[in-house]
Design a protein around this motif. Sequence first.
Motif, short mmCIF file in Angstrom:
data_model
loop_
_atom_site.label_atom_id
_atom_site.label_comp_id
_atom_site.label_asym_id
_atom_site.label_seq_id
_atom_site.Cartn_x
_atom_site.Cartn_y
_atom_site.Cartn_z
N CYS A 82 0.82 -1.03 -0.08
CA CYS A 82 0.03 -0.09 0.09
C CYS A 82 0.88 1.06 0.01
O CYS A 82 1.83 1.44 0.81
CB CYS A 82 -0.86 0.01 1.28
N MET A 83 0.64 1.96 -0.98
CA MET A 83 1.57 3.07 -1.11
C MET A 83 0.82 4.52 -1.02
O MET A 83 -0.25 4.46 -1.26
CB MET A 83 2.32 3.03 -2.64
N PRO A 84 1.40 5.57 -0.61
CA PRO A 84 0.98 6.79 -0.48
C PRO A 84 0.23 7.30 -1.70
O PRO A 84 0.80 7.20 -2.86
CB PRO A 84 1.84 7.86 -0.06
N GLY A 85 -1.06 7.51 -1.83
CA GLY A 85 -1.80 8.14 -3.18
C GLY A 85 -2.24 7.09 -3.88
O GLY A 85 -3.08 7.25 -4.86
N ASP A 86 -2.00 5.63 -3.65
CA ASP A 86 -2.65 4.61 -4.59
C ASP A 86 -3.95 4.46 -4.32
O ASP A 86 -4.57 5.07 -3.59
CB ASP A 86 -1.70 3.23 -4.54
N ALA A 87 -4.73 3.62 -5.16
CA ALA A 87 -6.16 3.19 -5.19
C ALA A 87 -6.61 2.98 -3.59
O ALA A 87 -7.68 3.20 -3.07
CB ALA A 87 -6.47 2.33 -6.07
N GLU A 88 -5.82 2.01 -2.98
CA GLU A 88 -6.27 1.53 -1.60
C GLU A 88 -5.88 2.55 -0.56
O GLU A 88 -7.06 2.78 0.29
CB GLU A 88 -5.29 0.33 -1.25
N CYS A 89 -4.90 3.32 -0.75
CA CYS A 89 -4.55 4.63 0.16
C CYS A 89 -5.90 5.66 -0.11
O CYS A 89 -6.49 5.88 1.11
CB CYS A 89 -3.30 5.32 -0.20
N ALA A 90 -6.39 5.83 -1.11
CA ALA A 90 -7.35 6.79 -1.47
C ALA A 90 -8.63 6.09 -0.69
O ALA A 90 -9.52 7.06 -0.23
CB ALA A 90 -7.53 7.04 -2.89
N MET A 91 -9.04 4.88 -0.97
CA MET A 91 -10.18 4.47 -0.51
C MET A 91 -10.26 4.44 1.09
O MET A 91 -11.24 4.61 1.73
CB MET A 91 -10.08 2.90 -1.00
N ALA A 92 -8.97 4.21 1.77
CA ALA A 92 -8.79 4.25 2.97
C ALA A 92 -9.19 5.62 3.65
O ALA A 92 -9.81 5.83 4.64
CB ALA A 92 -7.79 3.58 3.74
N ARG A 93 -8.41 6.40 3.07
CA ARG A 93 -8.54 8.10 3.43
C ARG A 93 -9.84 8.44 3.28
O ARG A 93 -10.28 9.10 4.21
CB ARG A 93 -7.64 8.68 2.59
N ARG A 94 -10.62 7.92 2.30
CA ARG A 94 -12.07 8.60 2.11
C ARG A 94 -12.95 8.11 3.31
O ARG A 94 -13.76 8.86 3.60
CB ARG A 94 -12.49 8.23 0.92
N LYS A 95 -12.72 6.84 3.63
CA LYS A 95 -13.40 6.30 4.83
C LYS A 95 -13.28 7.26 6.00
O LYS A 95 -14.43 7.14 7.03
CB LYS A 95 -12.85 4.83 5.45
N PHE A 96 -12.24 7.74 6.40
CA PHE A 96 -11.90 8.59 7.34
C PHE A 96 -11.98 10.15 7.23
O PHE A 96 -11.65 10.59 8.11
CB PHE A 96 -10.34 8.09 8.06
N GLY A 97 -12.45 10.50 6.04
CA GLY A 97 -12.82 11.82 5.81
C GLY A 97 -11.47 12.65 5.53
O GLY A 97 -11.50 13.80 5.82
N LEU A 98 -10.44 11.93 5.06
CA LEU A 98 -9.27 12.55 4.88
C LEU A 98 -9.04 12.83 3.44
O LEU A 98 -9.53 12.06 2.70
CB LEU A 98 -8.14 11.70 5.47
N PRO A 99 -8.26 13.86 3.19
CA PRO A 99 -7.93 14.27 1.75
C PRO A 99 -7.27 13.22 0.96
O PRO A 99 -6.18 12.80 1.66
CB PRO A 99 -7.43 15.65 1.75
N VAL A 100 -7.80 12.82 -0.15
CA VAL A 100 -6.91 12.01 -0.95
C VAL A 100 -5.63 12.65 -1.58
O VAL A 100 -5.59 13.67 -1.48
CB VAL A 100 -7.87 11.51 -2.35
N ILE A 101 -4.56 11.85 -1.54
CA ILE A 101 -3.29 12.57 -1.78
C ILE A 101 -2.88 12.03 -3.08
O ILE A 101 -3.30 10.94 -3.47
CB ILE A 101 -2.26 12.18 -0.90
N ALA A 102 -2.11 12.83 -3.98
CA ALA A 102 -1.57 12.39 -5.31
C ALA A 102 -0.64 11.30 -5.01
O ALA A 102 0.18 11.37 -4.03
CB ALA A 102 -0.82 13.61 -5.79
N PRO A 103 -0.61 10.31 -5.88
CA PRO A 103 0.41 9.25 -5.77
C PRO A 103 1.48 9.40 -6.17
O PRO A 103 1.98 10.71 -6.74
CB PRO A 103 -0.14 8.32 -7.10
N ILE A 104 2.45 8.80 -5.59
CA ILE A 104 3.89 9.08 -5.64
C ILE A 104 4.54 8.61 -6.97
O ILE A 104 3.88 7.83 -7.72
CB ILE A 104 4.95 8.59 -4.65
#
Length: 104
Positions: A82-104
Motif C-alpha cells: 500500500c503506497m501513499p496515493g494509490d487506489a487503496e490509500c485513497a479508498m482508506a483515506r475517504r473512509k476517514f474523511g481525509l483528503p486523497v493525496i496524489a500518488p508518488i
Amino acid sequence: MNEIDLSSCCQSCGACCGYSQNWPRFSIESDDELAVIPEALINERQSGMRCEGDRCSALQGEIGKATACGIYAVRPEVCRTCMPGDAECAMARRKFGLPVIAPI
C-alpha cells in the motif's frame, strides 16, 4: 496548491490500517516471515492480523493525527504494498474523511 510531504504522510494517517479487518491478510509471506509476527497480533484463523473492529491491532496512535505500526519491520506484504496515493490509500483515506493525496 499545498504539497503533502509523502515521506511522513503515512505516519500522520494510518487509514489503511483501520480500513477493514479483511485488509491486513497474509498472502505470500513465508513461514519464517510469519514466525516473527507476535502471535497475539495474528487472527484466530491464522490468515492475517488480528483487528479490533476494522483496526489492525498493531496500529498505534490516532488515525489522521499520528500513527505508527508496532511491527513495521516485520509487517505483512499487503502492508508493504500500500503506497501513499494509490487506489487503496485513497479508498482508506475517504473512509476517514481525509483528503486523497496524489500518488508518488
